[in-house]
Enzyme design. Sequence first.
Site, PDB file in Angstrom:
ATOM      1  N   THR A 120       0.862  -1.187   0.000  1.00 42.84           N
ATOM      2  CA  THR A 120       0.000   0.000   0.000  1.00 42.84           C
ATOM      3  C   THR A 120       0.896   1.234   0.000  1.00 42.84           C
ATOM      4  O   THR A 120       1.796   1.339   0.839  1.00 42.84           O
ATOM      5  CB  THR A 120      -0.889  -0.007   1.259  1.00 42.84           C
ATOM      6  N   PHE A 153      -6.530  -6.293  -0.489  1.00 41.22           N
ATOM      7  CA  PHE A 153      -7.655  -5.957   0.390  1.00 41.22           C
ATOM      8  C   PHE A 153      -7.870  -7.073   1.408  1.00 41.22           C
ATOM      9  O   PHE A 153      -8.991  -7.376   1.793  1.00 41.22           O
ATOM     10  CB  PHE A 153      -8.931  -5.733  -0.435  1.00 41.22           C
ATOM     11  N   ASN A 212     -10.173   1.596   3.136  1.00 46.05           N
ATOM     12  CA  ASN A 212      -9.804   1.519   4.553  1.00 46.05           C
ATOM     13  C   ASN A 212     -10.382   2.697   5.347  1.00 46.05           C
ATOM     14  O   ASN A 212     -10.832   2.527   6.487  1.00 46.05           O
ATOM     15  CB  ASN A 212      -8.286   1.462   4.705  1.00 46.05           C
ATOM     16  N   PHE A 253     -18.800  -4.371   9.619  1.00 51.13           N
ATOM     17  CA  PHE A 253     -17.934  -3.324  10.182  1.00 51.13           C
ATOM     18  C   PHE A 253     -18.716  -2.292  10.987  1.00 51.13           C
ATOM     19  O   PHE A 253     -18.397  -1.111  11.008  1.00 51.13           O
ATOM     20  CB  PHE A 253     -17.075  -2.656   9.085  1.00 51.13           C
ATOM     21  N   GLY A 257     -17.136  -1.253  20.181  1.00 51.07           N
ATOM     22  CA  GLY A 257     -16.193  -1.775  21.168  1.00 51.07           C
ATOM     23  C   GLY A 257     -15.067  -0.794  21.428  1.00 51.07           C
ATOM     24  O   GLY A 257     -15.283   0.417  21.402  1.00 51.07           O
ATOM     25  N   GLY A 261      -7.743  -1.245  15.584  1.00 49.53           N
ATOM     26  CA  GLY A 261      -6.287  -1.207  15.710  1.00 49.53           C
ATOM     27  C   GLY A 261      -5.699  -1.805  14.452  1.00 49.53           C
ATOM     28  O   GLY A 261      -6.348  -1.859  13.408  1.00 49.53           O
ATOM     29  N   CYS A 264      -3.029  -0.986   9.538  1.00 50.10           N
ATOM     30  CA  CYS A 264      -3.567  -0.238   8.388  1.00 50.10           C
ATOM     31  C   CYS A 264      -4.517   0.886   8.785  1.00 50.10           C
ATOM     32  O   CYS A 264      -4.233   2.064   8.547  1.00 50.10           O
ATOM     33  CB  CYS A 264      -4.287  -1.204   7.451  1.00 50.10           C
ATOM     34  N   LYS A 325      -6.781  -8.103  16.814  1.00 45.09           N
ATOM     35  CA  LYS A 325      -7.996  -8.845  16.469  1.00 45.09           C
ATOM     36  C   LYS A 325      -7.671 -10.326  16.649  1.00 45.09           C
ATOM     37  O   LYS A 325      -6.498 -10.680  16.784  1.00 45.09           O
ATOM     38  CB  LYS A 325      -8.454  -8.517  15.040  1.00 45.09           C
TER      39      LYS A 325
HETATM   40  C1  UDX Z   1      -7.694  -3.920   7.047  1.00 50.67           C
HETATM   41  C2  UDX Z   1      -8.698  -3.983   5.876  1.00 50.67           C
HETATM   42  O1  UDX Z   1      -9.922  -4.538   6.347  1.00 50.67           O
HETATM   43  C3  UDX Z   1      -8.129  -4.803   4.723  1.00 50.67           C
HETATM   44  O2  UDX Z   1      -9.007  -4.760   3.623  1.00 50.67           O
HETATM   45  C4  UDX Z   1      -6.783  -4.210   4.310  1.00 50.67           C
HETATM   46  O3  UDX Z   1      -6.214  -4.937   3.253  1.00 50.67           O
HETATM   47  C5  UDX Z   1      -5.842  -4.181   5.495  1.00 50.67           C
HETATM   48  O4  UDX Z   1      -6.447  -3.426   6.560  1.00 50.67           O
HETATM   49  P1  UDX Z   1      -6.970  -5.578   9.018  1.00 50.67           P
HETATM   50  O5  UDX Z   1      -6.226  -4.392   9.562  1.00 50.67           O
HETATM   51  O6  UDX Z   1      -6.262  -6.876   8.888  1.00 50.67           O
HETATM   52  O7  UDX Z   1      -7.546  -5.244   7.546  1.00 50.67           O
HETATM   53  O8  UDX Z   1      -8.243  -5.852   9.958  1.00 50.67           O
HETATM   54  P2  UDX Z   1      -9.787  -5.466   9.924  1.00 50.67           P
HETATM   55  O9  UDX Z   1     -10.577  -6.704   9.827  1.00 50.67           O
HETATM   56  O10 UDX Z   1     -10.054  -4.391   8.956  1.00 50.67           O
HETATM   57  O11 UDX Z   1      -9.996  -4.891  11.408  1.00 50.67           O
HETATM   58  C6  UDX Z   1      -9.329  -3.688  11.826  1.00 50.67           C
HETATM   59  C7  UDX Z   1      -9.704  -3.344  13.243  1.00 50.67           C
HETATM   60  O12 UDX Z   1     -11.060  -2.930  13.321  1.00 50.67           O
HETATM   61  C8  UDX Z   1      -9.560  -4.489  14.245  1.00 50.67           C
HETATM   62  O13 UDX Z   1      -8.966  -3.985  15.418  1.00 50.67           O
HETATM   63  C9  UDX Z   1     -10.986  -4.941  14.502  1.00 50.67           C
HETATM   64  O14 UDX Z   1     -11.156  -5.486  15.780  1.00 50.67           O
HETATM   65  C10 UDX Z   1     -11.733  -3.604  14.388  1.00 50.67           C
HETATM   66  N1  UDX Z   1     -13.152  -3.748  14.031  1.00 50.67           N
HETATM   67  C11 UDX Z   1     -13.499  -4.338  12.854  1.00 50.67           C
HETATM   68  C12 UDX Z   1     -14.124  -3.219  14.870  1.00 50.67           C
HETATM   69  O15 UDX Z   1     -13.815  -2.661  15.934  1.00 50.67           O
HETATM   70  N2  UDX Z   1     -15.432  -3.325  14.506  1.00 50.67           N
HETATM   71  C13 UDX Z   1     -15.820  -3.911  13.343  1.00 50.67           C
HETATM   72  O16 UDX Z   1     -17.026  -3.939  13.081  1.00 50.67           O
HETATM   73  C14 UDX Z   1     -14.830  -4.437  12.501  1.00 50.67           C
END
Ligand code: UDX
Length: 476
Positions: A120, A153, A212, A253, A257, A261, A264, A325
């Site tokens: 990215t 993604f 993102n 999404f 909570g 984190g 990205c 996560k």
């Molecule tokens: C993200 C993008 O989703 C992905 O498309 C990109 O390629 C890389 O960045 P990632 O950082 O691996 O992926 O995790 P993601 O599933 O997006 O979750 C990010 C954070 O958001 C986590 O801490 C998760 O716990 C939090 N989250 C996610 C929430 O608090 N609530 C939600 O509804 C979804």
Amino acid sequence: MRVAVIGLGYVGLVTAGGLTEWGHEVIGVDTDADRVAKLQSGHLPLHEPDLATIVAAALANGRLRITDRLEDAILSAHLVLIAVSTTDEQGSWQTRTLLRCLADVVPAVPDDTPVVVRSTIPPLFVKQMTSVVEELRSEAGRQPIPLLINPEFTREGTAVRDFLAPDRVVIGVAADPHGRGAYRLRQLYRRAEAPILVQRAIDACVAKLGSNLFLATKISFANELAALCDLFDASVEEVVGAMAHDRRIGGSFLRAGVGFGGSCLPHQVTDTVRIAQAAGLHAPLLDAVDTVNLRQRGLFVERLAGLLGGELSGRRIALLGLTFKPDTDDLRGAPALAIARALLSEGAVVIAYDPLETAARRAAELVPGMAIASSAFEALDRADAAGLLTEWEEFQALDWTAAARVMRQPILVDGRNALPVARMLAAGFIYSSFGRGTHRPEALDLVASPVGREAALADLGQLGRGIIGATIGEEG
Ligand code: UDX
């Protein structure tokens, strides 16, 4: 197709493994000799479900080779994919590594081999990258090469699945006069059952960033909605459940909570605000996305303090889950670490547990003063209160009735809305989550007075098998 994948971190390894599943031949290159040696013997440097299995299979059937010899890999490849890191130690953008990599790769690439950046990249870097590549070729006295970007993604924890079943494939063209680069990338993804979008590189770059930023915005929206639900005594799950039926909104999404984190979302929000600001563009919405996200951590600490009679000092707090996560060992930008530091600075005694021991050990290094338990029950034993910060499956399956019995007081703040309210009440907990209120079993209202920090620390000394100890004596 034979593909060189340069950079074997999260993105590169998932890409390499996924491509071999589609029958491509991959030569993975990394400059870290230790990483290369480990990978050659099948040891992954990270935890990602299904990745170890596909990498092992590809090493065994010869579709994947791992090397630190860049030249060999790029000379024989039909396509060169670059997946080196574009963030620094603080998690902000940096393009030094990519520029160094391009300086090594570009002059040596055969004339008809497209170079594709999968990392990215920040939008303002697209033009610079394009001219750097042009200059590197002309300085080397070579023909121009196709240069494209192909943003990923994939989410950690489901990255292999996301790679193999993408919603879309985005191809961004920086330079491709004969269309060979886009053609080869289309060939590369011909097994993906998804639309393939070919755009200008800047559009593809901002499409990745925009995705993102939108996901981050959804999460902060859900968190603000949750605060409103707490104010109005509504349930955010019920509310989002009803909203999600509207196809214009959708349900993903929107889980409230302690906020997002990872490597990205947080930095892409703050860096975008900063970069826009530097160019004279105020981005108030994204600014607020960050503010709400950080507020959630403070709210979590306040919730715990409130349930403990306003006093955290001398309290023993169990934290369940440290990674940003579930199903990953990644601690980058993990809300749990910031929360642990905040609790320690209030004088609390913090004992944490994460199902991934490697992640827990690393977390103990990053948060001096935080003790690490080797099981959830060890963390919960005699705790004044507990906080759930990563929704690992293990915590959903925990015997919470037994957990309530080993705690000094059965208080749980669920920072991921991961557990059913009714089940926690039945287990005897005072249970608080986000946008779902705070619930107390009828007979349980008392808050025991703190035993004091010294006594709580002394108690920790009795922990058994622990990987704790080294950091316990230090003040938080
Ligand atoms: C993200 C993008 O989703 C992905 O498309 C990109 O390629 C890389 O960045 P990632 O950082 O691996 O992926 O995790 P993601 O599933 O997006 O979750 C990010 C954070 O958001 C986590 O801490 C998760 O716990 C939090 N989250 C996610 C929430 O608090 N609530 C939600 O509804 C979804």
